[in-house]
Design an enzyme around this catalytic site. Structure first.
Site, PDB file in Angstrom:
ATOM      1  CG  ASP A  21      89.014 -41.936  56.569  1.00  0.00           C
ATOM      2  OD1 ASP A  21      90.089 -41.813  55.937  1.00  0.00           O
ATOM      3  OD2 ASP A  21      88.951 -42.046  57.811  1.00  0.00           O
ATOM      4  CG  ASN A  23      94.020 -42.188  55.936  1.00  0.00           C
ATOM      5  OD1 ASN A  23      92.877 -41.774  56.154  1.00  0.00           O
ATOM      6  ND2 ASN A  23      95.055 -41.404  55.765  1.00  0.00           N
ATOM      7  CG  ASP A  25      92.577 -39.074  58.078  1.00  0.00           C
ATOM      8  OD1 ASP A  25      91.518 -39.469  57.553  1.00  0.00           O
ATOM      9  OD2 ASP A  25      93.352 -38.276  57.503  1.00  0.00           O
ATOM     10  CG  ASP A  29      91.291 -40.789  52.097  1.00  0.00           C
ATOM     11  OD1 ASP A  29      90.930 -41.657  51.271  1.00  0.00           O
ATOM     12  OD2 ASP A  29      91.402 -41.015  53.325  1.00  0.00           O
ATOM     13  CG  ASP A  98      84.692 -26.865  42.595  1.00  0.00           C
ATOM     14  OD1 ASP A  98      84.571 -25.681  42.240  1.00  0.00           O
ATOM     15  OD2 ASP A  98      83.809 -27.498  43.204  1.00  0.00           O
ATOM     16  CG  ASP A 200      83.385 -21.547  43.919  1.00  0.00           C
ATOM     17  OD1 ASP A 200      82.497 -22.296  44.345  1.00  0.00           O
ATOM     18  OD2 ASP A 200      83.828 -20.578  44.566  1.00  0.00           O
ATOM     19  CD  GLU A 258      78.378 -21.719  42.959  1.00  0.00           C
ATOM     20  OE1 GLU A 258      77.731 -22.042  43.965  1.00  0.00           O
ATOM     21  OE2 GLU A 258      79.441 -21.069  43.022  1.00  0.00           O
ATOM     22  CG  HIS A 334      79.219 -28.364  47.988  1.00  0.00           C
ATOM     23  ND1 HIS A 334      78.907 -28.132  46.662  1.00  0.00           N
ATOM     24  CD2 HIS A 334      80.010 -27.339  48.364  1.00  0.00           C
ATOM     25  CE1 HIS A 334      79.499 -27.021  46.272  1.00  0.00           C
ATOM     26  NE2 HIS A 334      80.176 -26.514  47.282  1.00  0.00           N
ATOM     27  CG  ASP A 335      77.384 -24.508  48.424  1.00  0.00           C
ATOM     28  OD1 ASP A 335      78.218 -24.803  49.294  1.00  0.00           O
ATOM     29  OD2 ASP A 335      77.667 -23.983  47.333  1.00  0.00           O
TER      30      ASP A 335
HETATM   31  O1  ISL Z   1      75.279 -21.617  50.149  1.00  0.00           O
HETATM   32  C1  ISL Z   1      75.542 -20.481  49.914  1.00  0.00           C
HETATM   33  C2  ISL Z   1      75.854 -19.516  50.973  1.00  0.00           C
HETATM   34  O2  ISL Z   1      74.676 -19.095  51.586  1.00  0.00           O
HETATM   35  C3  ISL Z   1      75.648 -20.027  48.553  1.00  0.00           C
HETATM   36  O3  ISL Z   1      75.192 -18.747  48.387  1.00  0.00           O
HETATM   37  C4  ISL Z   1      77.103 -20.174  48.153  1.00  0.00           C
HETATM   38  O4  ISL Z   1      77.908 -19.435  48.987  1.00  0.00           O
HETATM   39  C5  ISL Z   1      77.319 -19.699  46.751  1.00  0.00           C
HETATM   40  O5  ISL Z   1      76.526 -20.503  45.965  1.00  0.00           O
HETATM   41  C6  ISL Z   1      78.775 -19.854  46.349  1.00  0.00           C
HETATM   42  O6  ISL Z   1      79.202 -21.170  46.580  1.00  0.00           O
HETATM   43  C7  ISL Z   1      80.469 -21.556  46.206  1.00  0.00           C
HETATM   44  O7  ISL Z   1      81.483 -20.683  46.633  1.00  0.00           O
HETATM   45  C8  ISL Z   1      81.717 -20.593  48.037  1.00  0.00           C
HETATM   46  C9  ISL Z   1      81.779 -21.938  48.743  1.00  0.00           C
HETATM   47  O8  ISL Z   1      81.688 -21.757  50.121  1.00  0.00           O
HETATM   48  C10 ISL Z   1      80.686 -22.870  48.282  1.00  0.00           C
HETATM   49  O9  ISL Z   1      80.826 -24.118  48.872  1.00  0.00           O
HETATM   50  C11 ISL Z   1      80.781 -22.936  46.790  1.00  0.00           C
HETATM   51  O10 ISL Z   1      79.913 -23.869  46.220  1.00  0.00           O
HETATM   52  C12 ISL Z   1      83.014 -19.875  48.194  1.00  0.00           C
HETATM   53  O11 ISL Z   1      83.993 -20.507  47.415  1.00  0.00           O
HETATM   54 CA    CA Z   2      91.495 -40.102  55.299  1.00  0.00          CA
END
Ligand code: ISL
Ligand code: CA
Length: 565
Positions: A21, A23, A25, A29, A98, A200, A258, A334-335
């Site tokens: 971050d 700034n 908040d 960013d 993405d 995605d 993905e 991130h998932d």
């Molecule tokens: O972590 C999951 C949910 O249980 C995965 O099944 C995930 O939802 C799936 O891999 C799809 O992920 C992607 O699309 C989603 C988004 O929330 C995730 O962050 C993204 O990586 C919807 O756009």
């Molecule tokens: Ca910020």
């Protein structure tokens, strides 16, 4: 196999909200990314994959896009974005964006129009259906984030489909206008200078015609997981071929899809170097080694993972893609929970196991992906109040499990600690000052309290750190073709603790020895592995270089890579 820059690259994923971050908040960013461009350069990565920074109401942290050609206010402006691209390019780092085109936000102007009336010109941009005779949803599909995948729109008296939250309506790819809008938007970004896309849930864009009910997997639930109808649908390859012809073919870029629930044959077809459409995909099979098989809800029902199963899956993907396409290599994003907490030991062997997993990912055949903070060995987090979590999936699941399924608070929290997505989304730990140096304000999600010991400032200057080990692995990839292009061969497939493989390219050979647990198993090198000389390339423990390798005891989470002659 053809040489390609994206095979030789190491990718680093930035989840901008949690990165840095600038700034105060409390929200990461784009200027925050620019501030850390030198850090990325020092690590030595080649490509940044940036999770969504487009305009979004943030129901799903930017995976719900309301304008594909604007930057989210909280993240900055298009000028900031251009500046970031230059900052990366100046350092020889490429940027992939993405691409989230299975669905948009419900605030996207297309959807705002679409829901106005049945005869609106944008109606057919989304998937609208009448209720069943009895007034219930058009089919029994469950959404990824709990409840029905259909939402009723009172005004226009139909349901719309949303595989994710009800604020993420699915686009109707059968409509050629939708496809053209997407291709134009992609071209617009490519003309602005991006170097590719991470796509995605790209294998969800074609659904079974007629949208039939899904088979019952969870008898206790009204709604059923419907991958058989939304993943790998009949027109998927046709759409990708069209996208390739209209957009991808015209640029020297890298693409990664993905693709959960993707059969390996489809992955081969999709990534085929001659006739395929994408460079590589993220397969998900190895992400299920600790999940109860069956339904998607298996995510919340874990089991102990076994090394032979991981070896089998990864070796199968290597073999099947060999000479056809290319693999991506990842253990978290991130998932997913943090890899050192999930596959290593984040307490007793934090450093050793983080380095072991790194060695594994960077010596397999494929393009390695590092998720922000992984290079520091960042760990899972345990918040005791559900209010401290931010992920819509966690909140929906908590509600469903406590209110509908009758689980106790403590029980559900344990599940969240193990598999919740916010494990990966706590802010990057830059130093040992307040909030790990992520922000001078209040962070949008709490920092993991272990930032005082696990942080970048400490690790950049410590030659023995996880960070510097990653740096070393990345630079080895630049020196040794065999790491990128060498053939992979697995040994001792049934061994429960050791993962042993070789990589071979012409007369170059590597031997990788990995002890995945805290025991001290003995490794008797299989006789087929012949050599007259061996030299150590990298290891996570001090090693006596003269030591014989035909038979040895490996220490907890020990990793060694030898060059064989
Ligand atoms: O972590 C999951 C949910 O249980 C995965 O099944 C995930 O939802 C799936 O891999 C799809 O992920 C992607 O699309 C989603 C988004 O929330 C995730 O962050 C993204 O990586 C919807 O756009
Ligand atoms: Ca910020």
């Amino acid at each position: 196999m053809k040489r390609q820059w994206w095979k030789e690259a190491v990718v680093y994923q930035i989840y901008p909200r949690s990165f840095n971050d600038s700034n105060g908040d409390g929200i990461g960013d784009i200027q925050g990314i620019i501030e850390k461009a030198d850090y990325l350069n020092e690590l030595g990565i080649d490509v940044v994959w940036l999770s969504p920074v487009y305009k979004s109401p943030n129901d799903d942290n930017g995976y719900d896009i309301s304008d594909y050609q604007k930057i989210m206010d909280e993240f900055g402006t298009m000028e900031d974005w251009d500046e970031m691209l230059d900052a990366l390019h100046d350092r020889g780092i490429k940027l992939i964006m993405d691409l989230v085109v299975n669905h948009t936000s419900d605030e996207h102007p297309w959807f705002v129009e679409s829901r106005k009336s049945k005869d609106n010109p944008y109606r057919d941009y989304y998937i609208w259906r009448d209720a069943k005779q009895d007034g219930s949803e058009p089919n029994n599909w469950v959404s990824f984030f709990s409840g029905s995948a259909w939402e009723y729109d009172r005004k226009s008296e139909q349901y719309f489909l949303h595989l994710f939250t009800k604020r993420q309506p699915d686009l109707n790819w059968e409509n050629p206008d939708v496809r053209e809008e997407v291709y134009n938007m992609m071209t617009w970004w490519l003309e602005r200078g991006v170097d590719g896309f991470r796509m995605d849930v790209i294998n969800n864009i074609s659904k079974t015609p007629g949208l039939p009910d899904a088979s019952v997997k969870d008898p206790q639930s009204t709604y059923q997981f419907a991958a058989e109808h939304f993943a790998n649908g009949p027109r998927l390859m046709e759409y990708l071929a069209e996208m390739k012809e209209q957009v991808l073919n015209h640029y020297d870029i890298m693409t990664v899809g993905e693709t959960a629930f993707l059969p390996i044959e489809s992955a081969r077809q999709m990534t085929d170097e001659q006739n395929g459409f994408l460079n590589m995909v993220f397969q998900f099979e190895h992400m299920a080694v600790d999940a109860k098989p069956g339904t998607h809800a298996g995510k919340w029902e874990t089991r102990q993972w076994e090394l032979p199963e991981l070896k089998e899956i990864m070796s199968k993907w290597d073999k099947e893609m060999d000479g056809v396409g290319w693999n991506s290599l990842y253990l978290n994003n991130h998932d997913q929970p943090r890899q050192v907490s999930r596959f290593g030991d984040d307490k007793r062997y934090h450093k050793q196991s983080a380095k072991l997993l790194a060695t594994y990912l960077h010596t397999m055949k494929g393009t390695p992906y590092i998720y922000q903070g992984e290079e520091l060995g960042m760990t899972n987090v345990q918040f005791t109040a559900v209010e401290d979590y931010r992920d819509v999936e966690i909140h929906n699941m908590y509600k469903e499990y406590t209110e509908e399924r009758g689980y106790s608070h403590d029980d559900v929290m344990k599940r969240i600690w193990t598999t919740g997505r916010d494990n990966a989304r706590t802010p990057v730990q830059w130093d040992d000052s307040a909030h790990g140096g992520f922000t001078s304000g209040e962070p949008w999600i709490k920092v993991n309290p272990n930032y005082k010991v696990i942080n970048a400032k400490q690790q950049v200057r410590d030659p023995e750190s996880i960070f510097n080990y990653y740096k070393q692995l990345i630079s080895l990839r630049k020196q040794e073709d065999v790491i990128v292009y060498g053939d992979y061969e697995l040994y001792l497939p049934e061994h429960k603790e050791l993962y042993v493989f070789t990589r071979a390219l012409k007369d170059e050979r590597l031997l990788v020895m990995l002890n995945f647990f805290s025991g001290e198993p003995e490794l008797k090198l299989p006789e087929e592995i012949t050599y007259t000389d061996h030299s150590l390339m990298i290891s996570n423990y001090p090693v006596n270089h003269e030591e014989s390798i035909s038979s040895l005891k490996l220490r907890p989470y020990e990793a060694r890579v030898y060059k064989l002659k």
